[in-house]
Motif scaffolding. Structure first.
Motif, PDB file in Angstrom:
ATOM      1  N   CYS A  31       3.619  -7.306   1.540  1.00 43.12           N
ATOM      2  CA  CYS A  31       2.439  -7.155   2.398  1.00 43.12           C
ATOM      3  C   CYS A  31       1.201  -7.586   1.618  1.00 43.12           C
ATOM      4  O   CYS A  31       0.937  -7.061   0.523  1.00 43.12           O
ATOM      5  CB  CYS A  31       2.302  -5.706   2.859  1.00 43.12           C
ATOM      6  N   GLU A  32       0.489  -8.549   2.148  1.00 36.06           N
ATOM      7  CA  GLU A  32      -0.680  -9.082   1.455  1.00 36.06           C
ATOM      8  C   GLU A  32      -1.658  -7.969   1.088  1.00 36.06           C
ATOM      9  O   GLU A  32      -1.965  -7.094   1.891  1.00 36.06           O
ATOM     10  CB  GLU A  32      -1.389 -10.115   2.339  1.00 36.06           C
ATOM     11  N   GLY A  33      -2.132  -8.018  -0.163  1.00 39.07           N
ATOM     12  CA  GLY A  33      -3.124  -7.064  -0.631  1.00 39.07           C
ATOM     13  C   GLY A  33      -2.565  -5.786  -1.223  1.00 39.07           C
ATOM     14  O   GLY A  33      -3.309  -5.016  -1.832  1.00 39.07           O
ATOM     15  N   LYS A  34      -1.247  -5.549  -1.071  1.00 43.58           N
ATOM     16  CA  LYS A  34      -0.653  -4.324  -1.593  1.00 43.58           C
ATOM     17  C   LYS A  34      -0.112  -4.507  -3.002  1.00 43.58           C
ATOM     18  O   LYS A  34      -0.007  -5.627  -3.510  1.00 43.58           O
ATOM     19  CB  LYS A  34       0.454  -3.817  -0.664  1.00 43.58           C
ATOM     20  N   GLU A  35       0.253  -3.379  -3.632  1.00 43.11           N
ATOM     21  CA  GLU A  35       0.828  -3.396  -4.968  1.00 43.11           C
ATOM     22  C   GLU A  35       2.134  -2.604  -4.981  1.00 43.11           C
ATOM     23  O   GLU A  35       2.267  -1.598  -4.275  1.00 43.11           O
ATOM     24  CB  GLU A  35      -0.129  -2.784  -5.996  1.00 43.11           C
ATOM     25  N   PHE A  36       3.080  -3.074  -5.788  1.00 38.59           N
ATOM     26  CA  PHE A  36       4.297  -2.314  -6.061  1.00 38.59           C
ATOM     27  C   PHE A  36       4.082  -1.575  -7.374  1.00 38.59           C
ATOM     28  O   PHE A  36       3.749  -2.186  -8.391  1.00 38.59           O
ATOM     29  CB  PHE A  36       5.513  -3.242  -6.167  1.00 38.59           C
ATOM     30  N   GLN A  37       4.285  -0.261  -7.358  1.00 40.10           N
ATOM     31  CA  GLN A  37       4.073   0.554  -8.546  1.00 40.10           C
ATOM     32  C   GLN A  37       5.326   1.358  -8.856  1.00 40.10           C
ATOM     33  O   GLN A  37       5.935   1.956  -7.960  1.00 40.10           O
ATOM     34  CB  GLN A  37       2.885   1.498  -8.346  1.00 40.10           C
ATOM     35  N   SER A  38       5.716   1.355 -10.119  1.00 39.88           N
ATOM     36  CA  SER A  38       6.839   2.158 -10.582  1.00 39.88           C
ATOM     37  C   SER A  38       6.598   2.501 -12.049  1.00 39.88           C
ATOM     38  O   SER A  38       5.583   2.100 -12.635  1.00 39.88           O
ATOM     39  CB  SER A  38       8.161   1.388 -10.427  1.00 39.88           C
TER      40      SER A  38
END
Length: 299
Positions: free
Chosen positions: A31-38
């Motif tokens: 999704c444009e503009g989002k970030e994956f965080q882990s």
């Protein structure tokens, strides 16, 4: 050329799988503009969109990943579970054994997490339909969210209903029961299946299997098969090729049958035995009755 690129690069809205060290896998929707965080760092979705599948990428702290299109088994294993799910080893065999394919209409009872429901919808395609029954509303809501995430919601009709009251649909191609007591619902199954239609079920114990076989015979089902499936992995190293410590062994007994019609006045007992409608006990009883009849005629 544009269609070719659509299949080779990640796009906004695609499901993506990041596979890192120790086979740790993350599946999410771009999704444009989002970030994956882990715990392995942060990756901006915009840095993945437009990139080719199969490349290696790195998080902000240098953790490595490969970016892949998730396989269907990976998608099923990633679903949130309200109940124990079936493994791909069972799902694939069930679909093939029951002949489930494009255009079929299939009833499933015991929706569970929705992973098998999604597999059925995937198999029947846009021209088929899945009717899924679950009496626990909370469980079904989890399944609906999982199926929607996988993109198969339009191909499924969900019923919040106890199957003791019967199935709404008629003349379906196949019925699969993932419930603790499938032998109690065979009259309902018989009423929903088309003549010659496929029946399948999964149960965890031998007692359930034997009881189900007896009831299948009583309800005029034939071609009964029972199996279980184990899956063993091997080390993919030519110089050390041997089984790994990882193995998915017995997870349940699969029971299959076909709905048939029998004319009692024109019955071949040898054929009935071969297709599983007559067992040892029934055969012994029939032989005894035949001997009594012959003795009476001789007298």
């Amino acid at each position: 050329m544009e269609e070719e690129n659509r299949n080779t690069i990640a796009r906004n809205g695609d499901l993506v799988q990041l596979v890192g060290l120790n086979h740790k896998s993350f599946i999410f929707t771009l999704c444009e503009g989002k970030e994956f965080q882990s715990h392995r760092g942060v990756i901006r979705h915009d840095d993945l969109i437009g990139r080719p599948w199969g490349i290696q990428i790195f998080s902000h702290n240098g953790s490595p990943f490969f970016m892949l299109q998730p396989s269907f088994p990976d998608l099923l294993k990633s679903t949130k579970r309200a109940t124990q799910i079936m493994y791909p080893k069972e799902i694939g065999y069930i679909l093939i054994h029951m002949g489930i394919g494009p255009g079929d209409r299939v009833i499933e009872a015991g929706t569970g997490s929705g992973s098998f429901t999604a597999a059925l919808a995937h198999a029947v395609g846009d021209t088929g339909k899945i009717y899924s029954y679950e009496k626990k509303d909370q469980t079904q809501q989890v399944a609906i969210r999982n199926v929607e995430r996988l993109g198969y919601l339009d191909g499924i009709v969900f019923h919040s209903r106890d199957i003791i009251d019967g199935f709404i649909e008629r003349n379906v191609d196949a019925v699969f029961l993932d419930v603790p007591n499938p032998y109690d619902y065979l009259s309902q199954v018989k009423g929903a299946l088309k003549p010659g239609g496929f029946f399948g079920s999964i149960v965890p114990t031998t007692n359930q299997v034997t009881r189900l076989i007896s009831e299948l015979r009583r309800r005029l089902f034939a071609f009964i098969d029972v199996c279980d499936i184990s899956q063993r992995y091997y080390k993919t190293e030519p110089s050390r090729f041997r089984p790994t410590d990882r193995m998915i062994s017995h997870t349940g007994y699969l029971v299959f049958a076909r709905s048939v019609m029998v004319d009692e006045n024109m019955t071949d007992l040898k054929l009935m035995k071969e297709i599983g409608m007559i067992g040892f006990e029934e055969e012994s009883l029939l032989n005894e009755l035949e001997n009594q009849e012959n003795t009476f005629l001789e007298e």
